[in-house]
Write a protein that holds these residues in place. Structure first.
Motif, PDB file in Angstrom:
ATOM      1  N   LEU A   1       6.738 -33.591 -55.255  1.00 12.91           N
ATOM      2  CA  LEU A   1       7.961 -34.454 -56.167  1.00 12.91           C
ATOM      3  C   LEU A   1       9.544 -34.069 -54.306  1.00 12.91           C
ATOM      4  O   LEU A   1       9.504 -34.927 -54.016  1.00 12.91           O
ATOM      5  CB  LEU A   1       8.721 -33.969 -56.922  1.00 12.91           C
ATOM      6  N   LEU A   2       8.880 -33.109 -53.941  1.00 10.99           N
ATOM      7  CA  LEU A   2      10.202 -32.913 -52.334  1.00 10.99           C
ATOM      8  C   LEU A   2       9.524 -33.103 -51.032  1.00 10.99           C
ATOM      9  O   LEU A   2      10.301 -32.272 -50.579  1.00 10.99           O
ATOM     10  CB  LEU A   2      10.378 -31.176 -52.681  1.00 10.99           C
ATOM     11  N   VAL A   3       8.521 -33.569 -51.285  1.00  9.04           N
ATOM     12  CA  VAL A   3       7.751 -33.608 -50.057  1.00  9.04           C
ATOM     13  C   VAL A   3       8.457 -34.538 -48.955  1.00  9.04           C
ATOM     14  O   VAL A   3       8.978 -33.692 -47.357  1.00  9.04           O
ATOM     15  CB  VAL A   3       6.771 -34.976 -49.748  1.00  9.04           C
ATOM     16  N   PRO A   4       9.651 -35.645 -49.238  1.00  8.42           N
ATOM     17  CA  PRO A   4      10.314 -36.702 -48.265  1.00  8.42           C
ATOM     18  C   PRO A   4      11.350 -35.802 -47.059  1.00  8.42           C
ATOM     19  O   PRO A   4      11.768 -35.898 -46.527  1.00  8.42           O
ATOM     20  CB  PRO A   4      11.037 -37.656 -48.953  1.00  8.42           C
ATOM     21  N   GLU A   5      11.695 -34.824 -48.671  1.00 16.14           N
ATOM     22  CA  GLU A   5      12.917 -33.887 -48.504  1.00 16.14           C
ATOM     23  C   GLU A   5      12.408 -32.442 -47.165  1.00 16.14           C
ATOM     24  O   GLU A   5      13.459 -31.630 -46.371  1.00 16.14           O
ATOM     25  CB  GLU A   5      13.808 -32.509 -49.170  1.00 16.14           C
ATOM     26  N   ARG A   6      10.834 -32.299 -46.939  1.00 10.14           N
ATOM     27  CA  ARG A   6      10.233 -31.110 -46.594  1.00 10.14           C
ATOM     28  C   ARG A   6       9.444 -31.390 -45.084  1.00 10.14           C
ATOM     29  O   ARG A   6       9.001 -30.749 -44.555  1.00 10.14           O
ATOM     30  CB  ARG A   6      10.077 -30.529 -47.324  1.00 10.14           C
ATOM     31  N   ILE A   7       8.806 -33.030 -45.482  1.00 15.11           N
ATOM     32  CA  ILE A   7       7.680 -32.391 -44.256  1.00 15.11           C
ATOM     33  C   ILE A   7       8.544 -32.524 -42.834  1.00 15.11           C
ATOM     34  O   ILE A   7       7.360 -32.551 -42.393  1.00 15.11           O
ATOM     35  CB  ILE A   7       7.368 -34.285 -45.032  1.00 15.11           C
ATOM     36  N   ASP A   8       9.823 -32.656 -42.408  1.00 13.80           N
ATOM     37  CA  ASP A   8       9.583 -32.303 -41.400  1.00 13.80           C
ATOM     38  C   ASP A   8       9.515 -30.872 -41.236  1.00 13.80           C
ATOM     39  O   ASP A   8       9.532 -30.813 -39.219  1.00 13.80           O
ATOM     40  CB  ASP A   8      10.937 -33.291 -41.099  1.00 13.80           C
ATOM     41  N   GLN A   9       9.972 -30.723 -41.458  1.00 10.30           N
ATOM     42  CA  GLN A   9       9.898 -28.816 -41.197  1.00 10.30           C
ATOM     43  C   GLN A   9       9.106 -28.150 -41.877  1.00 10.30           C
ATOM     44  O   GLN A   9       8.865 -26.999 -41.225  1.00 10.30           O
ATOM     45  CB  GLN A   9      11.200 -28.267 -42.913  1.00 10.30           C
ATOM     46  N   LEU A  10       7.734 -28.447 -41.803  1.00 14.19           N
ATOM     47  CA  LEU A  10       6.297 -27.914 -42.456  1.00 14.19           C
ATOM     48  C   LEU A  10       5.470 -29.492 -41.113  1.00 14.19           C
ATOM     49  O   LEU A  10       4.324 -29.161 -41.972  1.00 14.19           O
ATOM     50  CB  LEU A  10       6.118 -28.516 -43.610  1.00 14.19           C
ATOM     51  N   ARG A  11       6.188 -29.405 -40.206  1.00 12.69           N
ATOM     52  CA  ARG A  11       5.140 -29.629 -39.702  1.00 12.69           C
ATOM     53  C   ARG A  11       4.406 -28.747 -38.259  1.00 12.69           C
ATOM     54  O   ARG A  11       3.267 -30.027 -38.011  1.00 12.69           O
ATOM     55  CB  ARG A  11       5.894 -30.190 -37.910  1.00 12.69           C
ATOM     56  N   ASP A  12       4.401 -27.456 -38.710  1.00 11.84           N
ATOM     57  CA  ASP A  12       3.923 -26.264 -38.834  1.00 11.84           C
ATOM     58  C   ASP A  12       1.627 -26.173 -40.280  1.00 11.84           C
ATOM     59  O   ASP A  12       1.216 -25.410 -39.329  1.00 11.84           O
ATOM     60  CB  ASP A  12       4.025 -25.235 -38.117  1.00 11.84           C
ATOM     61  N   LEU A  13       2.618 -27.200 -40.715  1.00  9.66           N
ATOM     62  CA  LEU A  13       1.485 -26.918 -41.645  1.00  9.66           C
ATOM     63  C   LEU A  13       0.064 -27.564 -41.653  1.00  9.66           C
ATOM     64  O   LEU A  13      -0.223 -28.239 -41.367  1.00  9.66           O
ATOM     65  CB  LEU A  13       2.143 -27.355 -43.500  1.00  9.66           C
ATOM     66  N   ASP A  14      -1.056 -26.310 -42.077  1.00  7.54           N
ATOM     67  CA  ASP A  14      -2.659 -26.309 -41.596  1.00  7.54           C
ATOM     68  C   ASP A  14      -3.576 -28.049 -43.232  1.00  7.54           C
ATOM     69  O   ASP A  14      -3.412 -28.738 -42.682  1.00  7.54           O
ATOM     70  CB  ASP A  14      -3.202 -25.870 -40.985  1.00  7.54           C
ATOM     71  N   LEU A  15      -2.597 -27.594 -44.208  1.00  8.01           N
ATOM     72  CA  LEU A  15      -2.932 -28.373 -45.432  1.00  8.01           C
ATOM     73  C   LEU A  15      -2.330 -28.955 -46.787  1.00  8.01           C
ATOM     74  O   LEU A  15      -2.048 -26.994 -46.267  1.00  8.01           O
ATOM     75  CB  LEU A  15      -4.561 -27.738 -45.691  1.00  8.01           C
ATOM     76  N   TRP A  16      -1.966 -29.491 -45.853  1.00  4.64           N
ATOM     77  CA  TRP A  16      -0.909 -30.180 -47.825  1.00  4.64           C
ATOM     78  C   TRP A  16      -2.209 -29.706 -48.685  1.00  4.64           C
ATOM     79  O   TRP A  16      -2.767 -30.382 -49.060  1.00  4.64           O
ATOM     80  CB  TRP A  16      -0.026 -30.781 -47.795  1.00  4.64           C
ATOM     81  N   ILE A  17      -1.267 -29.224 -49.942  1.00  7.13           N
ATOM     82  CA  ILE A  17      -3.463 -29.664 -51.546  1.00  7.13           C
ATOM     83  C   ILE A  17      -1.569 -30.195 -52.192  1.00  7.13           C
ATOM     84  O   ILE A  17      -0.880 -29.193 -53.068  1.00  7.13           O
ATOM     85  CB  ILE A  17      -3.757 -28.807 -51.900  1.00  7.13           C
ATOM     86  N   VAL A  18      -1.977 -31.486 -52.667  1.00  9.35           N
ATOM     87  CA  VAL A  18      -1.588 -31.772 -54.047  1.00  9.35           C
ATOM     88  C   VAL A  18      -2.060 -32.092 -54.672  1.00  9.35           C
ATOM     89  O   VAL A  18      -2.852 -31.954 -55.509  1.00  9.35           O
ATOM     90  CB  VAL A  18      -1.135 -33.267 -53.591  1.00  9.35           C
ATOM     91  N   SER A  19      -0.761 -31.811 -56.141  1.00  4.77           N
ATOM     92  CA  SER A  19      -1.814 -31.767 -57.374  1.00  4.77           C
ATOM     93  C   SER A  19      -2.052 -33.387 -57.829  1.00  4.77           C
ATOM     94  O   SER A  19      -0.810 -34.174 -57.620  1.00  4.77           O
ATOM     95  CB  SER A  19      -0.476 -31.485 -58.683  1.00  4.77           C
ATOM     96  N   LEU A  20      -3.048 -33.489 -58.193  1.00  2.72           N
ATOM     97  CA  LEU A  20      -3.288 -34.480 -59.419  1.00  2.72           C
ATOM     98  C   LEU A  20      -3.921 -34.738 -59.855  1.00  2.72           C
ATOM     99  O   LEU A  20      -5.107 -34.681 -59.559  1.00  2.72           O
ATOM    100  CB  LEU A  20      -3.730 -35.748 -58.156  1.00  2.72           C
TER     101      LEU A  20
END
Length: 325
Positions: A106-125
């Motif tokens: 839900l908060l991806v648009p607010e945080r995506i630029d801050q997390l450019r160094d993250l290796d892997l996103w895991i999203v609940s679906l």
């Protein structure tokens, strides 16, 4: 994650498997217990646990790096509720750790630029709208839109699906969406555990549903479906639908650190095992002093996959190389 850090991670894996050295190669960190959802199979948000400050978390990461930690999994609660998520992930990466973050998106648009160094996103679906809205109370279209945003920014995305009653349709939906939207899918069972209070137990799969679902996942993976789980894990759950006790490496080569700095073997023992706090005694000593625990086994992939991986199970190691590298 830099190539040399991947090599170091491989060397550490060999040390854990061959030399049977005890150290936290992988750490799951519950950065917060706060959440902006109230999922039908989770009540962790009902806990009251103080949270570490940014500087305390950085000190924890310094200590973990000295101990040999190579994988740092950032989870909640909802991971993105903390304003310092990007700062913490970047710092872990600087320490040579492969970083993952689990989110409801839900908060991806607010945080995506801050997390450019993250290796892997895991999203609940959790499946089509009829299932995802029942378990997460969020339209599945919103989640897929967030996944599209991540993929459009060239971020590596996995999904995590918690299988509940009537799992076949959920599996078909997630696999079809993975192919369409460009992510890879991980599957796990809804489970009961000490902190899962007042959950909707009508969502639990029957034994027959579990065997059928995991047989189907094995067949799909053989056919090339974008499934992350190893064959070793899928077969284990098919053969032992409600878990089995095996040689578990929780507390030996991986652990959980709670939001307040308590160090547990895994989240099954949160609040019911008398453990040390890393802020009080240091995280190395808290890990070393972890008490013995009585485990009846589980079906949770992050633990079973770790057991296979750190025991150098060939199929699981090869699967991890393909999925991560």
């Amino acid at each position: 994650m830099r190539f040399r850090d991947k090599i170091r991670g491989g060397v550490s894996l060999i040390k854990s498997g061959v030399a049977r050295r005890r150290f936290p190669l992988s750490v799951l960190f519950h950065n917060t217990i706060k959440c902006n959802l109230k999922c039908s199979y989770c009540s962790a948000w009902k806990r009251t646990v103080p949270e570490m400050t940014t500087e305390q978390i950085k000190s924890m990461l310094d200590q973990l790096a000295e101990m040999g930690t190579r994988k740092f999994s950032y989870a909640g609660g909802e991971s993105l509720l903390r304003d310092d998520a990007g700062e913490i992930i970047s710092y872990a990466g600087q320490k040579g750790m492969f970083t993952t973050l689990t989110t409801n998106s839900l908060l991806v648009p607010e945080r995506i630029d801050q997390l450019r160094d993250l290796d892997l996103w895991i999203v609940s679906l959790d499946g089509p709208n009829s299932k995802h809205e029942r378990t997460k109370h969020v339209p599945v279209e919103d989640v897929l839109a967030m996944i599209d945003l991540l993929v459009s920014r060239n971020r590596k995305v996995w999904t995590n699906t918690t299988l509940t009653a009537g799992p076949r349709a959920d599996i078909d939906f997630v696999i079809s969406q993975a192919r369409e939207h460009g992510f890879r899918a991980n599957f796990q069972l809804m489970r009961t555990y000490p902190l899962a209070l007042n959950i909707d137990e009508s969502l639990l799969c029957s034994r027959e549903e579990i065997i059928e679902a995991f047989s189907y996942l094995i067949w799909l993976k053989i056919k090339g479906a974008p499934i992350i789980n190893s064959f070793s894990y899928l077969n284990r759950v098919k053969e032992h639908p409600f878990g089995m006790f095996d040689k578990c490496l929780a507390g030996k080569n991986y652990c959980l650190i709670d939001a307040n700095g308590d160090v547990y073997p895994c989240d099954d023992f949160q609040d019911r095992l008398n453990v040390e706090n890393g802020l009080e005694v240091g995280f190395k000593r808290a890990f070393e002093l972890m008490p013995e625990f009585d485990c009846q086994g589980c079906t949770f992939p992050c633990y079973i996959e770790n057991n296979f991986l750190f025991a150098l199970n060939p199929e699981t190691v090869w699967n991890a190389i393909k999925e991560v590298w």
